[in-house]
Design a protein around this motif. Structure first.
Motif, PDB file in Angstrom:
ATOM      1  N   ILE A   1       0.846  -1.200   0.000  1.00 40.67           N
ATOM      2  CA  ILE A   1       0.000   0.000   0.000  1.00 40.67           C
ATOM      3  C   ILE A   1       0.878   1.245   0.000  1.00 40.67           C
ATOM      4  O   ILE A   1       0.659   2.189  -0.764  1.00 40.67           O
ATOM      5  CB  ILE A   1      -0.941   0.012   1.227  1.00 40.67           C
TER       6      ILE A   1
ATOM      7  N   SER B   1      -4.381  10.685   4.960  1.00 37.41           N
ATOM      8  CA  SER B   1      -5.514  10.398   4.070  1.00 37.41           C
ATOM      9  C   SER B   1      -6.511   9.448   4.721  1.00 37.41           C
ATOM     10  O   SER B   1      -7.680   9.434   4.369  1.00 37.41           O
ATOM     11  CB  SER B   1      -5.009   9.776   2.771  1.00 37.41           C
TER      12      SER B   1
ATOM     13  N   ILE C   1      -6.234   6.037   4.861  1.00 35.28           N
ATOM     14  CA  ILE C   1      -6.293   4.690   4.289  1.00 35.28           C
ATOM     15  C   ILE C   1      -5.691   3.656   5.248  1.00 35.28           C
ATOM     16  O   ILE C   1      -6.022   2.473   5.186  1.00 35.28           O
ATOM     17  CB  ILE C   1      -5.595   4.638   2.902  1.00 35.28           C
TER      18      ILE C   1
ATOM     19  N   PHE D   1     -11.833  10.665  -3.459  1.00 37.30           N
ATOM     20  CA  PHE D   1     -10.635  11.247  -2.856  1.00 37.30           C
ATOM     21  C   PHE D   1     -10.340  12.574  -3.539  1.00 37.30           C
ATOM     22  O   PHE D   1     -10.093  12.624  -4.745  1.00 37.30           O
ATOM     23  CB  PHE D   1      -9.452  10.284  -3.020  1.00 37.30           C
TER      24      PHE D   1
ATOM     25  N   MET E   1     -13.475   3.175   4.597  1.00 40.91           N
ATOM     26  CA  MET E   1     -12.729   4.104   3.747  1.00 40.91           C
ATOM     27  C   MET E   1     -13.030   5.540   4.170  1.00 40.91           C
ATOM     28  O   MET E   1     -13.849   6.239   3.585  1.00 40.91           O
ATOM     29  CB  MET E   1     -13.106   3.890   2.272  1.00 40.91           C
TER      30      MET E   1
ATOM     31  N   LEU F   1     -11.494   8.442   4.013  1.00 42.41           N
ATOM     32  CA  LEU F   1     -10.374   9.164   3.400  1.00 42.41           C
ATOM     33  C   LEU F   1     -10.564  10.676   3.469  1.00 42.41           C
ATOM     34  O   LEU F   1     -11.678  11.181   3.462  1.00 42.41           O
ATOM     35  CB  LEU F   1     -10.221   8.756   1.936  1.00 42.41           C
ATOM     36  N   GLU F   2      -9.447  11.360   3.494  1.00 40.24           N
ATOM     37  CA  GLU F   2      -9.492  12.816   3.435  1.00 40.24           C
ATOM     38  C   GLU F   2      -8.165  13.312   2.856  1.00 40.24           C
ATOM     39  O   GLU F   2      -7.107  12.992   3.377  1.00 40.24           O
ATOM     40  CB  GLU F   2      -9.700  13.399   4.833  1.00 40.24           C
ATOM     41  N   GLY F   3      -8.271  14.084   1.801  1.00 42.23           N
ATOM     42  CA  GLY F   3      -7.058  14.632   1.191  1.00 42.23           C
ATOM     43  C   GLY F   3      -6.616  15.902   1.883  1.00 42.23           C
ATOM     44  O   GLY F   3      -7.326  16.444   2.717  1.00 42.23           O
TER      45      GLY F   3
ATOM     46  N   ARG G   1       0.732  13.064  -3.553  1.00 42.33           N
ATOM     47  CA  ARG G   1       1.741  12.276  -2.831  1.00 42.33           C
ATOM     48  C   ARG G   1       1.145  11.002  -2.233  1.00 42.33           C
ATOM     49  O   ARG G   1       1.812   9.981  -2.150  1.00 42.33           O
ATOM     50  CB  ARG G   1       2.393  13.125  -1.737  1.00 42.33           C
ATOM     51  N   ALA G   2      -0.114  11.081  -1.799  1.00 40.33           N
ATOM     52  CA  ALA G   2      -0.706   9.916  -1.129  1.00 40.33           C
ATOM     53  C   ALA G   2      -1.395   8.975  -2.119  1.00 40.33           C
ATOM     54  O   ALA G   2      -1.733   7.852  -1.763  1.00 40.33           O
ATOM     55  CB  ALA G   2      -1.720  10.380  -0.086  1.00 40.33           C
TER      56      ALA G   2
ATOM     57  N   SER H   1      -0.883   6.999  -4.712  1.00 44.01           N
ATOM     58  CA  SER H   1      -0.526   5.609  -5.014  1.00 44.01           C
ATOM     59  C   SER H   1      -0.882   4.711  -3.833  1.00 44.01           C
ATOM     60  O   SER H   1      -1.411   3.604  -4.006  1.00 44.01           O
ATOM     61  CB  SER H   1       0.957   5.479  -5.365  1.00 44.01           C
ATOM     62  N   GLY H   2      -0.627   5.213  -2.606  1.00 43.28           N
ATOM     63  CA  GLY H   2      -0.985   4.451  -1.407  1.00 43.28           C
ATOM     64  C   GLY H   2      -2.494   4.307  -1.278  1.00 43.28           C
ATOM     65  O   GLY H   2      -2.999   3.249  -0.881  1.00 43.28           O
ATOM     66  N   ILE H   3      -3.203   5.365  -1.616  1.00 36.61           N
ATOM     67  CA  ILE H   3      -4.672   5.318  -1.548  1.00 36.61           C
ATOM     68  C   ILE H   3      -5.203   4.254  -2.515  1.00 36.61           C
ATOM     69  O   ILE H   3      -6.050   3.427  -2.157  1.00 36.61           O
ATOM     70  CB  ILE H   3      -5.261   6.699  -1.921  1.00 36.61           C
TER      71      ILE H   3
ATOM     72  N   ARG I   1      -3.751   1.645  -3.790  1.00 37.26           N
ATOM     73  CA  ARG I   1      -3.449   0.276  -3.348  1.00 37.26           C
ATOM     74  C   ARG I   1      -4.244  -0.096  -2.101  1.00 37.26           C
ATOM     75  O   ARG I   1      -4.733  -1.213  -1.966  1.00 37.26           O
ATOM     76  CB  ARG I   1      -1.946   0.116  -3.103  1.00 37.26           C
ATOM     77  N   GLY I   2      -4.409   0.877  -1.187  1.00 36.41           N
ATOM     78  CA  GLY I   2      -5.175   0.613   0.029  1.00 36.41           C
ATOM     79  C   GLY I   2      -6.629   0.306  -0.282  1.00 36.41           C
ATOM     80  O   GLY I   2      -7.217  -0.601   0.305  1.00 36.41           O
ATOM     81  N   VAL I   3      -7.208   1.077  -1.198  1.00 35.17           N
ATOM     82  CA  VAL I   3      -8.614   0.828  -1.571  1.00 35.17           C
ATOM     83  C   VAL I   3      -8.718  -0.552  -2.216  1.00 35.17           C
ATOM     84  O   VAL I   3      -9.664  -1.308  -1.968  1.00 35.17           O
ATOM     85  CB  VAL I   3      -9.134   1.938  -2.522  1.00 35.17           C
TER      86      VAL I   3
ATOM     87  N   TYR J   1      -6.712  -3.224  -1.737  1.00 36.00           N
ATOM     88  CA  TYR J   1      -6.491  -4.346  -0.815  1.00 36.00           C
ATOM     89  C   TYR J   1      -7.493  -4.389   0.344  1.00 36.00           C
ATOM     90  O   TYR J   1      -7.786  -5.448   0.873  1.00 36.00           O
ATOM     91  CB  TYR J   1      -5.080  -4.284  -0.221  1.00 36.00           C
ATOM     92  N   HIS J   2      -7.956  -3.210   0.780  1.00 37.54           N
ATOM     93  CA  HIS J   2      -8.735  -3.164   2.024  1.00 37.54           C
ATOM     94  C   HIS J   2     -10.212  -2.881   1.835  1.00 37.54           C
ATOM     95  O   HIS J   2     -10.906  -2.597   2.814  1.00 37.54           O
ATOM     96  CB  HIS J   2      -8.158  -2.102   2.961  1.00 37.54           C
TER      97      HIS J   2
END
Lengths: 376, 212
Positions: free
Chosen positions: A354, A366, A368, B6, B34, B36-38, B46-47, B49-51, B53-55, B57-58
């Motif tokens: 992630i 964020s 996540i 997002f 989920m 989320l907050e930008g 910046r976030a 790519s992580g968001i 992948r997180g969405v 996987y999770h």
């Protein structure tokens, strides 16, 4: 060290397990129990110091000594004289979970301790009165009171200290030989004066580090506002001006106190640090990280003393960014309705994938990964 | 349909949810966990790519809708869609690139379908979308002409003043206005797609494609 704390019915921590490392950074929304963790540690430290004193005095019935709280106060004073932290006592009755289904259910806190490759569980239990801490092996067998190992563990637990640094307390003059740094940072002048006089090598190291943290200053000096008391003065690098503590910025005073904690010759066994980044410029955070690691991993910094376990709380994504490589050191507290869960970053499924190349602080912000406030 | 939103702020995310409802013809289903907050455009980029992948996987979300302000960056152009045409200075291209990279390293999860992504970029800011139909000068065409002539039709602050009556709106005020204007616009979603064919139109087309 404490490997984990299991809370039952303690304030917001109704049924929560907190995994711990030699250094742990605890993040989470307001009201998710971060401060409660530190309060619990402080309360247990006070109880352990009391219990140790009672055992040393061969007093079998703690309650017989006009209540354990009174004894604990004496123990606190005795601890101060012996160079141990002065513990504020916790009103456990007010710490019972308000939202528990059974409002009479006891508070229980289990500490999973690791010592000499052995796992021992210390159990704190409160229903209507304080009861002594009990100790069990991981297999459930009990360690009897008076056991040598119990004494060692009580001594370790009694030397835990929580700090919530307050710039106005830090700036106050202190009586020489006033004892260890207090919870709010009071007594810093005396602690620094003691370092200068009795630990000159440490004093020089601290001064060198202070010049890196606060490059506008080149020396820590002392005023004597009254006989027997000392007050901190910082000397400016340019012009050699003497700036008294009362005129220093809040951030400078907090930075000086944190730095001092890192260079104590006999620091507490465990330090709880409330809002570790408060008042500090983000560029100081890298130095702060070094100071905290100096406590937790002394051998890496050429220190011969035992490690101090550190539990620090923060809301700073900048500080979090510095721990990207050590997700086992980050715990996120997450509120789900009335329940609080505490999870290490390292235990989040697919954490590495992630995060990828994204900055940890931004990804945490964020939401996540959890550990953020819930939207209304 | 389960969709995660997002954007740069909770107000933007609330408006995106309403726009998506208008495009799909039904409200998107909430996605558990989920929250989320930008945090501004830099934080989103910046976030992201992580968001993503997180969405993946999770959650069981089927779509992720991302929107940011274009500010003074280059506006997206159909030429950017060619294999060698992607622009480093175009936010839509930047976000596409982030998603392509993030998608490349996903581990395939059993029972997990593809996570589709729709990207919106508002020029110069999302308030311009909300003002469609109320302020005739908002739109990509006017913005492009203004940029080329070095005479931008409006500044970000002017947009805020027009939208909220102040350049310092509270978050609650932003959210309330954003949702209100988005609700007004979904009655005739074509009007905003026409005014912002790249920044909004492409996002809407992508979301619409998820229905089938």
């Amino acid at each position: 060290m404490i490997e984990a704390m299991e809370f039952t019915n303690f304030k917001a921590l109704r049924k929560t397990t907190l995994p711990l490392a030699p250094f742990t950074l605890l993040l989470g929304p307001n009201g998710s129990g971060k401060t409660s963790v530190l309060q619990a540690l402080q309360g247990i430290a006070a109880l352990a110091a009391t219990q140790l004193r009672a055992e040393q005095a061969k007093v079998k019935d703690l309650q017989a000594l006009q209540g354990i709280a009174a004894l604990a106060t004496q123990a606190g004073l005795a601890a101060t004289q012996a160079g141990l932290p002065l513990h504020a006592h916790l009103n456990w009755a007010s710490c019972r979970s308000i939202t528990a289904e059974d409002r009479t259910a006891p508070i229980e806190i289990k500490l999973r301790l690791r010592r000499d490759e052995q796992s021992i569980i210390a159990v704190f239990h409160w229903q209507w009165d304080l009861a002594p801490l009990t100790f069990n092996h991981a297999n459930g067998t009990n360690l009897p009171p008076g056991d040598a190992q119990v004494k060692v563990l009580l001594e370790w637990l009694g030397r835990m200290q929580v700090y919530a640094l307050d710039f106005s307390a830090i700036a106050q003059p202190a009586q020489v030989n006033a004892g260890p740094l207090q919870r709010n940072g009071a007594g810093l002048a005396a602690v620094l004066d003691d370092l200068k006089d009795n630990y000159p090598d440490r004093w020089e190291l601290l001064l060198a580090e202070m010049r890196r943290w606060l490059p506008e200053y080149d020396h820590i000096l002392f005023d004597k506002p009254q006989a027997g008391s000392k007050a901190i003065v910082l000397r400016t690098k340019k012009g050699g001006h003497r700036i008294p503590a009362s005129a220093l910025s809040q951030g400078t005073l907090v930075a000086l106190a944190l730095l001092t904690l890192a260079y104590l010759p006999n620091p507490p066994s465990l330090m709880g640090l409330e809002e570790i980044d408060r008042g500090l410029h983000p560029r100081l955070l890298r130095h702060l990280q070094d100071a905290l690691y100096r406590l937790s991993y002394p051998e890496n910094y050429g220190e011969l003393r035992p490690p101090t376990q550190v539990i620090a709380t923060t809301h700073s994504p900048y500080l979090l960014d510095l721990y990207r490589e050590h997700p086992e050191e980050i715990v996120l507290a997450q509120k789900e309705g009335l329940e609080v869960q505490m999870k290490r970053l390292a235990d989040i499924e697919h954490y590495d994938e992630i995060l990828g190349d994204a900055p940890l602080g931004e990804v945490w912000y964020s939401g996540i990964l959890g550990g953020v406030s819930v939207k209304p | 349909m389960k969709i995660v939103f997002f954007g740069e702020s909770p107000a933007d995310e609330a408006a995106l949810r309403v726009f998506t409802e208008g495009i799909l013809g039904e409200p998107p289903e909430p996605v558990v966990g989920m929250n989320l907050e930008g945090h501004g455009v830099t934080g989103v980029l910046r976030a992201l790519s992580g968001i993503f992948r997180g969405v993946y996987y999770h959650s069981d979300a089927e779509g992720l809708v991302v929107a940011v302000d274009g500010d003074d960056t280059e506006m997206h152009d159909p030429n950017h869609d060619s294999p060698a045409g992607s622009s480093e200075n175009c936010r839509l291209c930047q976000i596409r690139k982030i998603i392509v990279q993030a998608r490349k390293y996903l581990t395939v999860c059993p029972n997990r379908g593809e996570l589709r992504v729709a990207i919106g970029v508002a020029v110069p800011a999302i308030e311009a979308w909300y003002l469609v139909g109320r302020e005739h000068q908002v739109g990509e065409a006017a913005w492009r002409v203004g940029v080329e002539a070095n005479q931008r039709p409006f500044t970000r602050l002017e947009l805020k003043e027009l939208m909220y009556g102040t350049t310092r709106p509270s978050l609650e005020q932003e959210k309330e206005c954003a949702v209100r204007e988005a609700r007004r616009l979904i009655g005739n979603i074509g009007i905003i797609e026409t005014a912002f064919p790249m920044g909004f139109g492409l996002m809407a087309a992508e979301i619409r494609s998820w229905k089938s």
